[in-house]
Scaffold this active site. Structure first.
Site, PDB file in Angstrom:
ATOM      1  N   HIS A  98       0.838  -1.212   0.000  1.00 49.94           N
ATOM      2  CA  HIS A  98       0.000   0.000   0.000  1.00 49.94           C
ATOM      3  C   HIS A  98       0.863   1.249   0.000  1.00 49.94           C
ATOM      4  CE1 HIS A  98       0.276   0.973   4.401  1.00 49.94           C
ATOM      5  NE2 HIS A  98       0.388  -0.335   4.542  1.00 49.94           N
ATOM      6  N   ASP A 100      -0.461   4.359   0.534  1.00 51.28           N
ATOM      7  CA  ASP A 100      -1.002   5.409   1.406  1.00 51.28           C
ATOM      8  C   ASP A 100      -0.344   5.292   2.776  1.00 51.28           C
ATOM      9  OD1 ASP A 100      -2.399   2.938   1.879  1.00 51.28           O
ATOM     10  OD2 ASP A 100      -3.910   4.034   3.022  1.00 51.28           O
ATOM     11  N   ASP A 133       6.088   1.706   6.773  1.00 50.07           N
ATOM     12  CA  ASP A 133       4.682   1.315   6.541  1.00 50.07           C
ATOM     13  C   ASP A 133       4.070   2.205   5.489  1.00 50.07           C
ATOM     14  OD1 ASP A 133       2.154   0.239   6.776  1.00 50.07           O
ATOM     15  OD2 ASP A 133       1.701   1.142   8.703  1.00 50.07           O
ATOM     16  N   GLU A 167      -5.296   1.397   2.187  1.00 48.72           N
ATOM     17  CA  GLU A 167      -5.146   0.372   3.220  1.00 48.72           C
ATOM     18  C   GLU A 167      -5.346   0.934   4.614  1.00 48.72           C
ATOM     19  OE1 GLU A 167      -3.326  -2.392   6.097  1.00 48.72           O
ATOM     20  OE2 GLU A 167      -2.764  -0.308   5.724  1.00 48.72           O
ATOM     21  N   GLU A 168      -4.788   2.115   4.862  1.00 48.16           N
ATOM     22  CA  GLU A 168      -4.869   2.691   6.204  1.00 48.16           C
ATOM     23  C   GLU A 168      -6.288   3.165   6.526  1.00 48.16           C
ATOM     24  OE1 GLU A 168      -2.609   2.133   8.138  1.00 48.16           O
ATOM     25  OE2 GLU A 168      -0.638   2.314   7.208  1.00 48.16           O
ATOM     26  N   ASP A 200       4.637  -6.039   4.530  1.00 51.10           N
ATOM     27  CA  ASP A 200       3.949  -4.921   5.199  1.00 51.10           C
ATOM     28  C   ASP A 200       3.814  -5.221   6.691  1.00 51.10           C
ATOM     29  OD1 ASP A 200       2.503  -2.597   5.678  1.00 51.10           O
ATOM     30  OD2 ASP A 200       0.590  -3.468   5.047  1.00 51.10           O
ATOM     31  N   HIS A 450       2.945   4.162  12.271  1.00 52.49           N
ATOM     32  CA  HIS A 450       1.822   4.981  12.763  1.00 52.49           C
ATOM     33  C   HIS A 450       2.233   5.966  13.851  1.00 52.49           C
ATOM     34  CE1 HIS A 450      -1.598   2.071  11.376  1.00 52.49           C
ATOM     35  NE2 HIS A 450      -0.563   2.049  10.555  1.00 52.49           N
TER      36      HIS A 450
END
Ligand code: BES
Ligand code: MN
Ligand code: MN
Length: 483
Positions: A98, A100, A133, A167-168, A200, A450
């Site tokens: 991903h 994003d 990530d 994805e997020e 991931d 994150h």
């Protein structure tokens, strides 16, 4: 088949160029959860597509429809589908990732600008949102492609790519695309895929590489309690009214105990206890409670037993309280009674739990607990998004290839792990395509996905790129014929 030496050497020699490319990717703030950044997510899709094209990958951008966010109707970012190689005598690997990222602001507590890659050559760490990530790992695949393209080396397998930009935010639109393509059978985009590889996730610690065969699912909720028509002065109304915050805090305190035990009746139904074999597998992993605490940056583990901690974070369900929207949260001491407050929480799920089944239990429990309070407030419980848990067969040949690749690159046997996080599309691939899915992480436990100061170690980026390429060679070797 061992990976050719010139492939490995090229990766080493081009380290600086690869880092520059990561800086380019990090500089695009492709935050899927922020409506004002949607153009950047699309820009990131086009950037990635152009990179793939440069190295001979044929691509298409697939529109995924629209969504409602922050009161606006927005186009979803497109998925990028790609393909390189069409040799019927080679295996076909599907790679997912991903592009994003989570939101980030310097004021959240970052030491450097989150969208400007900060390369600290002294510590060998690269800081920036998405570094681990999942831009770093996606770029690992690009590094493999560029190397083969430049050296004129044929890839040992056919490769199919599926990259998404949501994805997020719950992978909106992607399940439908995968199901549609899967229904086309051999004619579909994923028609000849033999196995799936996703990079991931993260090592369990800062020293031992992993191959990962399980992820938890997720079910995310919000409870909204309303009462007065507007916020009230607590001196004028305090004591005389049913306060929404008091009701909400009472309800939220009934979801989970301080030791992590979930208090919702029936949530543990069907979740088996680990047998002796499984416990032994956890006890043999290179891991300790100190690995958890040093990655978390504080003495926070709720058990001193390594196996208990490992199971708590990945093979058992959990419930976390995330926040309260509408509550007073500024500095100072405002004497307010908030009129409407929404409490957010989520459960991480393990087989056989499903978001549907858990949602029924969550809603009926909260409604009955709310009724017991006997207030005149109103209570609404909403399911915001979810994904099922996933566990794979770790004795599959794709895992064997990943193990051999890890031994070749890192000179050590990988930890076999289940992870506590969620990538809902993993199970969608496994179910719809009927093939094995492998997670092969690039980053470490302390990367801070994150979080503030998210990073990727240069050594993980470079060795991780070699690992992904070497995995393809090991794969080609193990299965000379199509299964
Ligand atoms: N890369 C993570 C998934 C992950 C987290 C794997 C921790 C292993 C360990 C992914 O980008 C992610 O953050 N997923 C979300 C999914 C949610 C938005 C549906 C998550 O786990 O919260
Ligand atoms: Mn991710
Ligand atoms: Mn993430």
């Amino acid at each position: 088949m061992v990976a050719p030496q010139n492939f490995l050497d090229f990766i080493d020699k081009n380290q600086d160029k690869f880092i520059d490319r990561l800086a380019e990717a990090v500089a695009i703030p492709s935050i899927s959860g922020d409506a004002s950044r949607r153009e950047d997510v699309k820009k990131m899709a086009s950037w990635l597509e152009a990179q793939l094209n440069k190295y001979g990958v044929k691509t298409q951008q697939v529109p995924l429809g629209q969504q409602h966010l922050e009161g606006k109707t927005l186009d979803l970012p497109p998925a990028i589908l790609g393909r390189i190689g069409d040799d019927p005598n080679k295996k076909t690997v599907l790679v997912y990732g991903h592009f994003d990222v989570q939101p980030a602001n310097k004021s959240d507590g970052w030491d450097t600008e989150p969208f400007k890659l900060h390369v600290d050559k002294r510590t060998g760490k690269m800081f920036g949102r998405g570094a681990t990530d999942d831009k770093g790992p996606i770029l690992g695949w690009l590094n493999v492609l560029e190397t083969h393209h430049t050296l004129g080396l044929a890839l040992p397998v056919n490769m199919v790519f599926c990259f998404e930009g949501m994805e997020e935010s719950g992978s909106e639109g992607l399940d439908e695309l995968i199901a549609t393509e899967a229904q086309k059978g051999k004619q579909g985009w994923f028609g000849d895929v033999d196995c799936v590889c996703i990079s991931d996730n993260y090592w369990l610690n800062t020293r031992t590489p992993c191959v990962t065969y399980g992820l938890r699912g997720i079910a995310y909720y919000q409870i909204t309690i309303s009462g007065p028509g507007s916020d009230l002065h607590s001196g004028i109304y305090g004591g005389a009214v049913f306060e929404p915050m008091t009701a909400l805090i009472t309800l939220m305190s009934k979801l989970v105990a301080i030791d992590g035990h979930i208090l919702i009746p029936g949530v543990y139904d069907g979740v088996s206890a680990a047998d002796a074999d499984e416990l032994k597998r956890y006890s043999e992993l290179d891991y300790g409670v100190n690995d958890l605490e040093s990655a978390a940056g504080g003495p926070v583990a709720n058990s001193d037993d390594k196996v208990t901690v490992l199971m708590a974070r990945s093979r058992n369900p959990s419930l976390s309280l995330h926040g309260i929207e509408g509550a007073f949260s500024g500095g100072g001491a405002k004497t307010v009674i908030p009129a409407t407050v929404s409490g957010k929480f989520s459960l991480r799920l393990v087989p056989p739990q499903t978001p549907e089944d858990i949602t029924k239990k969550v809603i009926s429990y909260i409604e009955s607990e709310f009724a017991k309070l006997g207030t005149k407030n109103t209570c609404k419980v909403e399911f915001l998004h979810g994904g099922k848990p996933w566990v794979a067969d770790a004795s599959h040949w794709s895992y064997e290839a990943a193990k051999q690749a890890t031994e070749a690159v890192y000179l050590t046997t990988p930890n076999y792990t289940r992870e506590g996080g969620s990538i809902p599309v993993t199970l969608t691939f496994a179910d719809n395509l009927g093939v094995n899915v492998l997670l092969l992480p690039m980053g470490r436990a302390d990367d801070g996905a994150h979080s503030t100061n998210e990073k990727m170690d240069i050594s993980n980026f470079i060795k991780g790129s070699k690992l992904l390429g070497t995995y393809l060679y090991e794969l080609a070797d193990i299965t000379l014929k199509k299964a």
